[in-house]
Scaffold this active site. Structure first.
Site, PDB file in Angstrom:
ATOM      1  N   GLY A  29       0.827  -1.214   0.000  1.00 34.52           N
ATOM      2  CA  GLY A  29       0.000   0.000   0.000  1.00 34.52           C
ATOM      3  C   GLY A  29       0.855   1.255   0.000  1.00 34.52           C
ATOM      4  N   ASP A  80      -3.232  -7.312  -4.922  1.00 30.39           N
ATOM      5  CA  ASP A  80      -4.216  -7.185  -3.843  1.00 30.39           C
ATOM      6  C   ASP A  80      -3.721  -8.101  -2.723  1.00 30.39           C
ATOM      7  OD1 ASP A  80      -6.261  -7.466  -2.045  1.00 30.39           O
ATOM      8  OD2 ASP A  80      -7.818  -7.844  -3.535  1.00 30.39           O
ATOM      9  N   VAL A  81      -3.094  -7.499  -1.711  1.00 31.84           N
ATOM     10  CA  VAL A  81      -2.384  -8.313  -0.717  1.00 31.84           C
ATOM     11  C   VAL A  81      -3.321  -9.097   0.215  1.00 31.84           C
ATOM     12  CG1 VAL A  81      -0.147  -7.161  -0.744  1.00 31.84           C
ATOM     13  CG2 VAL A  81      -1.988  -6.212   0.665  1.00 31.84           C
ATOM     14  N   TYR A 172     -12.348  -2.527  12.093  1.00 32.57           N
ATOM     15  CA  TYR A 172     -10.987  -1.970  11.978  1.00 32.57           C
ATOM     16  C   TYR A 172     -10.175  -2.243  13.247  1.00 32.57           C
ATOM     17  CZ  TYR A 172      -7.389   1.618  11.053  1.00 32.57           C
ATOM     18  OH  TYR A 172      -6.204   2.288  10.852  1.00 32.57           O
ATOM     19  N   LYS A 176      -6.747  -4.407  13.689  1.00 35.79           N
ATOM     20  CA  LYS A 176      -5.494  -3.804  14.165  1.00 35.79           C
ATOM     21  C   LYS A 176      -5.019  -4.463  15.459  1.00 35.79           C
ATOM     22  CE  LYS A 176      -4.888  -0.962  10.777  1.00 35.79           C
ATOM     23  NZ  LYS A 176      -3.716  -1.099   9.897  1.00 35.79           N
TER      24      LYS A 176
HETATM   25  P1  NAP Z   1      -4.650   5.525   2.507  1.00 31.35           P
HETATM   26  O1  NAP Z   1      -4.150   6.897   2.281  1.00 31.35           O
HETATM   27  O2  NAP Z   1      -6.087   5.213   2.310  1.00 31.35           O
HETATM   28  O3  NAP Z   1      -3.765   4.514   1.615  1.00 31.35           O
HETATM   29  C1  NAP Z   1      -4.055   3.145   1.633  1.00 31.35           C
HETATM   30  C2  NAP Z   1      -3.024   2.416   0.822  1.00 31.35           C
HETATM   31  O4  NAP Z   1      -3.276   1.008   0.950  1.00 31.35           O
HETATM   32  C3  NAP Z   1      -3.072   2.740  -0.656  1.00 31.35           C
HETATM   33  O5  NAP Z   1      -1.762   2.738  -1.159  1.00 31.35           O
HETATM   34  C4  NAP Z   1      -3.885   1.574  -1.239  1.00 31.35           C
HETATM   35  O6  NAP Z   1      -3.539   1.266  -2.591  1.00 31.35           O
HETATM   36  C5  NAP Z   1      -3.387   0.453  -0.353  1.00 31.35           C
HETATM   37  N1  NAP Z   1      -4.283  -0.695  -0.318  1.00 31.35           N
HETATM   38  C6  NAP Z   1      -5.547  -0.767   0.167  1.00 31.35           C
HETATM   39  N2  NAP Z   1      -6.026  -2.013   0.017  1.00 31.35           N
HETATM   40  C7  NAP Z   1      -5.046  -2.737  -0.568  1.00 31.35           C
HETATM   41  C8  NAP Z   1      -4.931  -4.080  -0.980  1.00 31.35           C
HETATM   42  N3  NAP Z   1      -5.928  -4.966  -0.807  1.00 31.35           N
HETATM   43  N4  NAP Z   1      -3.772  -4.495  -1.567  1.00 31.35           N
HETATM   44  C9  NAP Z   1      -2.756  -3.631  -1.743  1.00 31.35           C
HETATM   45  N5  NAP Z   1      -2.803  -2.333  -1.370  1.00 31.35           N
HETATM   46  C10 NAP Z   1      -3.938  -1.905  -0.787  1.00 31.35           C
HETATM   47  O7  NAP Z   1      -4.326   5.035   4.009  1.00 31.35           O
HETATM   48  P2  NAP Z   1      -3.264   5.571   5.089  1.00 31.35           P
HETATM   49  O8  NAP Z   1      -3.955   6.542   5.972  1.00 31.35           O
HETATM   50  O9  NAP Z   1      -2.002   5.951   4.414  1.00 31.35           O
HETATM   51  O10 NAP Z   1      -3.070   4.251   5.957  1.00 31.35           O
HETATM   52  C11 NAP Z   1      -1.954   3.404   5.805  1.00 31.35           C
HETATM   53  C12 NAP Z   1      -1.919   2.429   6.981  1.00 31.35           C
HETATM   54  O11 NAP Z   1      -1.818   3.164   8.208  1.00 31.35           O
HETATM   55  C13 NAP Z   1      -3.182   1.585   7.107  1.00 31.35           C
HETATM   56  O12 NAP Z   1      -2.849   0.291   7.544  1.00 31.35           O
HETATM   57  C14 NAP Z   1      -3.985   2.298   8.178  1.00 31.35           C
HETATM   58  O13 NAP Z   1      -4.867   1.464   8.854  1.00 31.35           O
HETATM   59  C15 NAP Z   1      -2.851   2.762   9.086  1.00 31.35           C
HETATM   60  N6  NAP Z   1      -3.224   3.879   9.963  1.00 31.35           N
HETATM   61  C16 NAP Z   1      -3.599   5.072   9.445  1.00 31.35           C
HETATM   62  C17 NAP Z   1      -3.951   6.106  10.302  1.00 31.35           C
HETATM   63  C18 NAP Z   1      -4.361   7.446   9.803  1.00 31.35           C
HETATM   64  O14 NAP Z   1      -4.772   8.284  10.645  1.00 31.35           O
HETATM   65  N7  NAP Z   1      -4.291   7.720   8.514  1.00 31.35           N
HETATM   66  C19 NAP Z   1      -3.918   5.893  11.690  1.00 31.35           C
HETATM   67  C20 NAP Z   1      -3.520   4.657  12.180  1.00 31.35           C
HETATM   68  C21 NAP Z   1      -3.179   3.651  11.308  1.00 31.35           C
HETATM   69  P3  NAP Z   1      -4.292   1.989  -3.864  1.00 31.35           P
HETATM   70  O15 NAP Z   1      -3.836   3.418  -3.846  1.00 31.35           O
HETATM   71  O16 NAP Z   1      -3.802   1.255  -5.038  1.00 31.35           O
HETATM   72  O17 NAP Z   1      -5.773   1.859  -3.609  1.00 31.35           O
END
Ligand code: NAP
Length: 264
Positions: A29, A80-81, A172, A176
């Site tokens: 991702g 798609d992981v 979620y 996690k």
């Molecule tokens: P984001 O901006 O929505 O980006 C999600 C990424 O995951 C994208 O690159 C997407 O790829 C990829 N993805 C989703 N489903 C996938 C799949 N089945 N196979 C491969 N790639 C996939 O999310 P983010 O905020 O950066 O979050 C990244 C991580 O941090 C996540 O695990 C999230 O739970 C964690 N997190 C985030 C926050 C926050 O506040 N943002 C807080 C705590 C934890 P595409 O672009 O190709 O769709």
């Protein structure tokens, strides 16, 4: 001989910035948000990066070019992981291209928030599959090669929702919290083979994932964050790079919370 302070600083800076020299890394991702920042941070520290994405092909290709411009190698791989074949193909293509995989960052994630009465079983399964099943599948695929090399670093991106819980996120938070259990169990399984497994638990970080939160919720959140601000993607990337490096070689099964003090 005592080195002048300026020289010491330069030396320290060089070591700090290239802590991942020649390492082969996979970031799931990585096309957007936190994963993109992690990929760039690892590359800036000398690592070659496999940029995994699901749908955002153009963004992933552009990121791979940006990484190559930093003087390291990069490869964008669609997978798609949450699907076993795709997760296996991602690691297989990494090993075919670079000969091994040293570091895996399981970052791909998604949300489908709702109160339990309005959440469908499909919403539950799909979030568990994207966040937790993917982490297990990609780790499993990479561990075989890491065990043979007797070296590896796995960093799983969890969330403070998996520690504190969060209303509207039963799916979620479960995914996690599951990642934390997976991290600790796998850390115990592979420790004797020179592989460390850790997790990073971000608080609130502004990305596509959180951009839809209503204004009243975000401003209320700010009041509860002791450091008084949301995290940025680099806060998470730097913590991940540290756990990916040999500076963290005596740390395993750890959950590093990066949340401005929110969960304490
Ligand atoms: P984001 O901006 O929505 O980006 C999600 C990424 O995951 C994208 O690159 C997407 O790829 C990829 N993805 C989703 N489903 C996938 C799949 N089945 N196979 C491969 N790639 C996939 O999310 P983010 O905020 O950066 O979050 C990244 C991580 O941090 C996540 O695990 C999230 O739970 C964690 N997190 C985030 C926050 C926050 O506040 N943002 C807080 C705590 C934890 P595409 O672009 O190709 O769709």
């Amino acid at each position: 001989m005592r080195l002048p302070r300026k020289h010491l600083l330069t030396k320290m800076g060089e070591t700090m910035s290239k802590t991942l020299q020649d390492k082969i890394t996979v970031v799931t991702g990585a096309s957007r948000g936190i994963g993109k920042a992690i990929a760039l941070e690892l590359a800036a520290r000398g690592a070659s990066v496999v940029v995994n994405y699901q749908k955002s092909a153009t963004a992933a290709e552009e990121l791979a070019q940006e990484i190559t411009a930093l003087g390291v190698q990069a490869l964008a791989v669609q997978a798609d992981v949450s699907q076993e074949e795709d997760a296996n193909r991602l690691i297989k293509s990494t090993i075919e291209t670079y000969g091994r995989v040293d570091i895996v960052v399981n970052n791909a994630g998604t949300t489908r928030d709702n109160v339990i009465m309005l959440m469908s079983a499909d919403d539950f399964d799909s979030v568990i599959d994207t966040n937790l099943r993917s982490t297990w599948l990609v780790s499993k695929a990479a561990v075989r090669s890491m065990m043979r090399k007797r070296y590896g670093r796995i960093v799983n991106i969890t969330s403070i929702s998996g520690i504190m819980g969060n209303g509207g996120q039963t799916n979620y938070s479960a995914s996690k919290a599951g990642i934390i259990g997976l991290t600790k169990s796998l850390a115990r399984e592979v420790a004797s083979r020179g592989i460390t497994v850790n997790a990073v638990a971000p608080g609130f970080v502004l990305t596509d994932l959180t951009s839809g939160l209503p204004e009243d919720i975000t401003s209320k959140l700010n009041e509860n964050i002791p450091l008084g601000r949301w995290g940025n993607v680099d806060d998470v990337a730097k913590a991940t790079a540290f756990l990916s490096s040999d500076e963290a070689s005596y740390i395993t099964g750890h959950v590093l919370v990066v949340d401005g003090g929110l969960a304490m």
